[in-house]
Design a protein around this motif. Sequence first.
Motif, PDB file in Angstrom:
ATOM      1  N   THR A  71     -13.127  38.052   2.771  1.00 42.75           N
ATOM      2  CA  THR A  71     -12.667  38.094   1.215  1.00 42.75           C
ATOM      3  C   THR A  71     -11.335  38.507   0.969  1.00 42.75           C
ATOM      4  N   TRP A  72     -10.784  39.595   1.348  1.00 38.93           N
ATOM      5  CA  TRP A  72      -9.485  40.395   1.124  1.00 38.93           C
ATOM      6  C   TRP A  72      -8.511  39.568   2.388  1.00 38.93           C
ATOM      7  N   LEU A  73      -8.963  39.438   3.384  1.00 41.41           N
ATOM      8  CA  LEU A  73      -8.537  38.579   4.191  1.00 41.41           C
ATOM      9  C   LEU A  73      -7.539  36.784   4.593  1.00 41.41           C
ATOM     10  N   GLU A  74      -8.861  36.531   3.408  1.00 38.24           N
ATOM     11  CA  GLU A  74      -8.071  35.803   3.427  1.00 38.24           C
ATOM     12  C   GLU A  74      -7.350  35.324   1.946  1.00 38.24           C
ATOM     13  N   HIS A  75      -7.183  36.500   0.940  1.00 41.99           N
ATOM     14  CA  HIS A  75      -6.094  37.188   0.011  1.00 41.99           C
ATOM     15  C   HIS A  75      -5.348  37.030   0.454  1.00 41.99           C
ATOM     16  N   HIS A  76      -4.839  37.311   1.708  1.00 34.93           N
ATOM     17  CA  HIS A  76      -3.483  37.806   2.683  1.00 34.93           C
ATOM     18  C   HIS A  76      -3.119  36.922   3.373  1.00 34.93           C
ATOM     19  N   GLY A  77      -4.066  35.124   3.405  1.00 37.92           N
ATOM     20  CA  GLY A  77      -3.296  34.437   4.075  1.00 37.92           C
ATOM     21  C   GLY A  77      -4.664  33.750   5.177  1.00 37.92           C
ATOM     22  N   ALA A  78      -4.922  34.562   5.686  1.00 35.85           N
ATOM     23  CA  ALA A  78      -6.404  34.426   6.928  1.00 35.85           C
ATOM     24  C   ALA A  78      -6.601  33.444   7.152  1.00 35.85           C
ATOM     25  N   ASN A  79      -6.007  32.189   8.250  1.00 37.26           N
ATOM     26  CA  ASN A  79      -7.648  31.374   7.950  1.00 37.26           C
ATOM     27  C   ASN A  79      -8.742  31.898   8.424  1.00 37.26           C
ATOM     28  N   ILE A  80     -10.380  31.725   7.852  1.00 43.56           N
ATOM     29  CA  ILE A  80     -10.496  32.863   8.663  1.00 43.56           C
ATOM     30  C   ILE A  80     -12.022  31.889   8.475  1.00 43.56           C
TER      31      ILE A  80
END
Length: 335
Positions: free
Chosen positions: A34-43
Motif C-alpha cells: 500500500t505504501w509503496l504504491e503511495h510513493h508511486g511504485a508500480n507493483i
Amino acid sequence: MVKEGMREATAARVLEDLIERAGGCAVVDGGFATWLEHHGANINDPLWSASCLITNPDLIKRVHMEYLEAGADILVTSSYQATIPGFLSRGLSMEESESLLRKSVALARDARDSFWSTVQKVPPRGHNRALVAASIGSYGAYLADGSEYSGLYGHGVTLDKLKDFHRRRLQVLVEAGPDLLAFETIPNKLEAQACIELLDEENITIPSWICFSSIDGEHAASGESFKDCLDILNKSEKVNAVGINCTPPHLIENLIFMFRKLTEKAIVVYPNSGEVWDGCAKRWLPSKCFDDLQFKLSVKRWQEAGANLIGGCCRTTPSTVCAISKGLKEQALFH
C-alpha cells in the motif's frame, strides 16, 4: 552444546522481551505494498511488493523508516511474495534470486539500525529497538490467484510439495539474520503443518509466528476449524505466536477471544482496512473500512481481549500504525 543451548534460549526470548518492554502489546508495521504504491511504485506484477527488490530497493528502505517513525516495534520484510520460483520465472538465476531474498532482510535491518542510532541521540526515547521479521507468504501468495484467501490448492498440493516450496526460501532468509520469522496469510491446516515441520527439520532457533487468514471470523480461509489448526501449532515449541492477518478488522475481536481459549501462545493480529481483494480482477472492492480513529479505539479492546502484537496489513498506512501505537500507549496509562 551448553553454549549452543543458551544461544537458542536467548534467541527465543527476543520476542517475549519486546512484548514486555512494550507493556504487554507491541506494534507491528502496516501495509507494505500500500505504501509503496503511495510513493508511486508500480507493483502490478506477479511478484507484487517484492518486485521493488529488483526495481527500487531504496524505496523499500524508505517505507521501513516511515513505519518506524510511526511507532512500529516490528518491521516485516518485503519478502512476502518473494519466492525463488517467482524470481526464476522472471529470468533471474538461482544466485540472483537468493541474493534478493537476503536483500529483503538487509534493507529492514539497515532501516532499523539507522533509525535506532538516531532516536538514541534524542531523549526522552519513546521507541523500542525494533525487531525484523522475515516474511514468508503462503503458497497461495506465490500463485497470485487469490488462493491464500481460500486455501484451495488442489489435490496435487501435498505436505511434501509445500515443504519443498518453502524450504530453500526459509533457509536463505534465516541465514540473512532476521530476529524472527513471520509465516503470513496461511489459509489451511496443511500449510501450517508444513511450516511447523520445516522449523523442526531445519532446526530453526529464532522465534516465529504463524498467521492465518479468515473470511467469516469463525474458521480458517479453507473452512477448517481454528481448533484443529491451533492444536497442531500448540504442539510446536518453534512457534512462539499465532494469529490472524489480512482479515477484516471487524472480525478481529471475536477471533482474539477464540484464540485466547485455544492457545497459551502470544497472539498477533494485523488486519487489513476492511476492503476486500478480488484475486481474479486484481483489485480492491469498495467496502466498509476502518479509519485511523476506529483502529485507535479498537486496539484497546483487542489488547484487553488478549492480543500481544497488533499492526496492520493491506490498505493500512503509517498513519494507521501511528494510531495503533497511540491507542496502546493511552491504554498503558490507565493500567
